[in-house]
Design an enzyme around this catalytic site. Structure first.
Site, short mmCIF file in Angstrom:
data_model
loop_
_atom_site.label_atom_id
_atom_site.label_comp_id
_atom_site.label_asym_id
_atom_site.label_seq_id
_atom_site.Cartn_x
_atom_site.Cartn_y
_atom_site.Cartn_z
N ASN A 15 0.86 -1.18 0.00
CA ASN A 15 0.00 0.00 0.00
C ASN A 15 0.90 1.23 0.00
O ASN A 15 1.33 1.70 1.06
CB ASN A 15 -0.91 -0.04 1.23
CG ASN A 15 -1.82 1.18 1.34
OD1 ASN A 15 -1.74 2.10 0.54
ND2 ASN A 15 -2.67 1.19 2.36
N LYS A 22 2.97 1.16 3.37
CA LYS A 22 2.58 0.15 4.35
C LYS A 22 2.65 -1.20 3.64
O LYS A 22 2.26 -1.30 2.47
CB LYS A 22 1.16 0.39 4.85
CG LYS A 22 1.01 1.68 5.63
CD LYS A 22 -0.43 1.92 6.02
CE LYS A 22 -0.59 3.30 6.63
NZ LYS A 22 -1.98 3.74 6.71
N ARG A 96 -2.61 -1.86 -3.58
CA ARG A 96 -3.55 -0.75 -3.58
C ARG A 96 -3.20 0.13 -4.78
O ARG A 96 -2.07 0.60 -4.91
CB ARG A 96 -3.41 0.05 -2.30
CG ARG A 96 -4.27 1.29 -2.31
CD ARG A 96 -3.91 2.19 -1.15
NE ARG A 96 -4.76 3.37 -1.17
CZ ARG A 96 -4.39 4.53 -0.65
NH1 ARG A 96 -3.21 4.67 -0.08
NH2 ARG A 96 -5.21 5.55 -0.68
N HIS A 185 -10.07 6.39 -1.57
CA HIS A 185 -10.09 5.71 -0.26
C HIS A 185 -11.23 4.70 -0.18
O HIS A 185 -11.76 4.43 0.89
CB HIS A 185 -10.25 6.71 0.92
CG HIS A 185 -9.11 7.66 1.09
ND1 HIS A 185 -9.31 9.00 1.37
CD2 HIS A 185 -7.77 7.48 1.03
CE1 HIS A 185 -8.12 9.60 1.48
NE2 HIS A 185 -7.19 8.70 1.28
N ARG A 246 -2.67 18.96 0.60
CA ARG A 246 -3.67 19.35 -0.41
C ARG A 246 -4.78 20.15 0.27
O ARG A 246 -5.23 19.79 1.35
CB ARG A 246 -4.28 18.10 -1.06
CG ARG A 246 -3.33 17.36 -1.96
CD ARG A 246 -3.87 16.00 -2.36
NE ARG A 246 -3.33 14.96 -1.51
CZ ARG A 246 -3.81 13.73 -1.39
NH1 ARG A 246 -4.87 13.38 -2.07
NH2 ARG A 246 -3.24 12.85 -0.60
N PHE A 288 0.04 15.89 11.32
CA PHE A 288 -0.91 16.45 12.28
C PHE A 288 -0.34 16.54 13.70
O PHE A 288 -0.69 17.43 14.46
CB PHE A 288 -2.21 15.64 12.28
CG PHE A 288 -3.42 16.50 12.37
CD1 PHE A 288 -3.99 17.05 11.22
CD2 PHE A 288 -3.99 16.82 13.60
CE1 PHE A 288 -5.09 17.89 11.30
CE2 PHE A 288 -5.10 17.65 13.69
CZ PHE A 288 -5.65 18.18 12.53
N GLY A 337 -8.19 10.63 12.26
CA GLY A 337 -9.52 10.25 12.74
C GLY A 337 -9.46 9.28 13.90
O GLY A 337 -10.29 9.36 14.83
N ASN A 339 -6.83 8.94 16.02
CA ASN A 339 -5.98 9.36 17.13
C ASN A 339 -6.26 10.76 17.69
O ASN A 339 -5.94 11.02 18.84
CB ASN A 339 -4.51 9.31 16.70
CG ASN A 339 -4.06 7.90 16.44
OD1 ASN A 339 -4.02 7.08 17.35
ND2 ASN A 339 -3.74 7.60 15.20
N GLU A 389 -6.96 -1.24 5.46
CA GLU A 389 -6.98 -1.35 4.00
C GLU A 389 -6.23 -2.59 3.53
O GLU A 389 -6.58 -3.21 2.52
CB GLU A 389 -6.38 -0.08 3.38
CG GLU A 389 -7.29 1.13 3.54
CD GLU A 389 -6.61 2.45 3.22
OE1 GLU A 389 -5.59 2.76 3.88
OE2 GLU A 389 -7.09 3.17 2.34
P1 ADP Z 1 -1.85 8.10 4.97
O1 ADP Z 1 -2.15 6.62 4.96
O2 ADP Z 1 -2.78 8.92 4.14
O3 ADP Z 1 -0.41 8.44 4.75
P2 ADP Z 1 -2.43 7.90 7.82
O4 ADP Z 1 -3.78 7.32 7.89
O5 ADP Z 1 -1.27 7.04 8.21
O6 ADP Z 1 -2.16 8.61 6.43
O7 ADP Z 1 -2.44 9.20 8.74
C1 ADP Z 1 -1.33 10.02 8.85
C2 ADP Z 1 -1.72 11.23 9.69
O8 ADP Z 1 -2.19 10.79 10.98
C3 ADP Z 1 -0.55 12.17 9.94
O9 ADP Z 1 -0.95 13.52 9.75
C4 ADP Z 1 -0.24 11.93 11.40
O10 ADP Z 1 0.31 13.06 12.03
C5 ADP Z 1 -1.61 11.62 11.96
N1 ADP Z 1 -1.49 10.96 13.26
C6 ADP Z 1 -0.92 9.77 13.53
N2 ADP Z 1 -0.93 9.55 14.88
C7 ADP Z 1 -1.48 10.64 15.45
C8 ADP Z 1 -1.77 11.03 16.79
N3 ADP Z 1 -1.45 10.25 17.84
N4 ADP Z 1 -2.38 12.23 16.98
C9 ADP Z 1 -2.67 13.04 15.94
N5 ADP Z 1 -2.43 12.72 14.67
C10 ADP Z 1 -1.84 11.54 14.42
#
Ligand code: ADP
Length: 403
Positions: A15, A22, A96, A185, A246, A288, A337, A339, A389
């Site tokens: 992925n 991942k 993916r 997604h 974005r 984040f 979402g 965390n 996923e």
């Molecule tokens: P993608 O698969 O689109 O790369 P993820 O689903 O792995 O993204 O999410 C990554 C985002 O989740 C990042 O912005 C990261 O900072 C945020 N994130 C991960 N852990 C935490 C946490 N404990 N608190 C706030 N944000 C978090």
């Protein structure tokens, strides 16, 4: 071709996201994971790879300039832990793939035609289809005898009703060039909405749901009786919510202005919208956790970025609540979402009049399992549902090669 029958059938899932990779080696029926790994911050000064296998975790910080280097490093770690992937009993490699256009939507065995089609569709998802292809090529080189299966992010939204899928522009032009909203997604929106119904013990076809997938990329969907009726991403993954790099929805007139008045080229505008916008453009950080740390340190730009992020989320919640009429379940998923309790609380604050009430204590609980975060009196049940996923891809891939 391997039939994949029998208990030993494993799937390697790749992925490759915009800045992450991942991977998992897993048994799709039970969901048992033999090994998994996560590479983060690909392309930044310091990338991180964490690889877990046999109960031991290896974490390394190193510079991984691109996805090819990330996959090569992952394969090296598999080998160092004694797993020769050519003899691991793989029935498929599941990939993916973000954009399948109109032609590719069901899980598909990868052949030269499918690769050509994914290449052709790359301009629609410039951050995603290219890393997806790198994964496909690396797997074909390493495991030439194992069938590769592409599972498309756009697939779940294939039957989006025209009222939400069609752009209000010249009909003949959009028909000729397949200009429409595809949504992304999809594996996550489908997995999470099914998991939410299963967790609550209700019939998937009998409930209306909103799923907020908030990761680096972010999208929301409205699902009516198991059928998606709207989603926030469009022809490309640029539309909709504010994301890591974005900006989501924007007045198209602003783009003409950037070109005619500011003098930016189309490529520069493309780069701006894909890489220099969203949280990164607003406050300099796309992660984040880093944005939250800046807010805690009193940074005004980060605070405003957060407020814009929440404002957009609330706008979509409002639209989808009205569109569905009755919303039984709202689920938050993906990195932010799952965390960021504050994001969940703020995006659904002051909605008691709409039958939506978050319980602060439940919302503060952390965990890896689905959980309810709304009050017992809330008419809409609000959940945190960790997405998976990889498992969704593995199941689709095995189902295809076994069929
Ligand atoms: P993608 O698969 O689109 O790369 P993820 O689903 O792995 O993204 O999410 C990554 C985002 O989740 C990042 O912005 C990261 O900072 C945020 N994130 C991960 N852990 C935490 C946490 N404990 N608190 C706030 N944000 C978090």
């Amino acid at each position: 071709m391997s039939t994949g029958e029998g208990a030993a059938a494993l799937v390697l899932v790749l992925n490759a996201g915009s800045s992450s990779l991942k991977y998992q080696l897993l048994e799709p029926d039970s969901g048992t994971v033999t090994a998994d790994g996560l590479v983060e911050r690909i392309g930044e000064q310091i990338s991180t790879i964490s690889h877990e296998q046999g109960g031991a975790e290896t974490v390394e910080e190193l510079h991984l300039p691109d996805h090819r280097a990330a996959i090569a490093k992952a394969m090296e770690l598999f080998a160092s832990k004694g797993t020769d992937l050519t003899e691991a009993g793989l029935c498929a490699v599941g990939h993916r793939v973000v954009h399948g256009g109109r032609s590719l939507y069901a899980p598909t065995l990868i052949d030269a035609h499918v690769i050509d089609e994914i290449v052709r569709l790359s301009p629609l998802a410039p951050l995603h289809n290219p890393p997806n292809l790198v994964g496909i090529e690396a797997a074909q080189a390493l495991l030439p005898d194992v069938p590769g299966v592409a599972v498309f992010d756009t697939g779940f939204f294939h039957k989006l009703p025209d009222a939400s899928a069609r752009y209000a522009i010249d009909r003949a032009l959009s028909d000729e060039y397949a200009l429409r909203r595809y949504g992304f997604h999809g594996m996550s929106h489908e997995f999470v909405s099914r998991r939410a119904a299963e967790f609550l013990g209700v019939d998937y076809a009998g409930v209306n749901q909103i799923v907020a997938h908030l990761g680096n990329g972010a999208s929301m969907s409205a699902i009516c009786g198991g059928q998606p009726v709207d989603t926030s991403m469009g022809m490309t993954p640029l539309e909709g919510l504010v994301m890591g790099t974005r900006g989501g929805d924007i007045d198209p007139g602003l783009l003409f202005h950037l070109h005619r008045v500011v003098g930016m080229s189309v490529d520069e505008i493309d780069f701006l919208l894909n890489k220099r916008s969203g949280m990164k453009g607003l406050c300099g950080e796309n992660d984040f956790r880093a944005v939250t740390a800046m807010i805690d340190a009193g940074d005004a730009d980060a605070r405003e970025a957060y407020d814009i992020y929440i404002h957009r989320l609330r706008g979509y919640f409002g639209a989808y609540l009205v569109e569905l009429g009755r919303t039984d379940i709202i689920s938050f998923t993906a990195g932010v979402g799952e965390n960021a309790a504050g994001v969940r609380a703020d995006s659904l604050a002051r909605l008691a009049g709409f039958g939506i009430e978050i319980d602060p204590d439940r919302n503060a609980v952390r965990g890896s399992q689905p959980r309810i975060i709304s009050t017992d009196g809330s008419a809409t049940t609000v959940l945190v549902v960790p997405t998976n996923e990889e498992l969704a891809i593995a199941r689709h891939a095995k189902a295809l090669v076994v069929a």
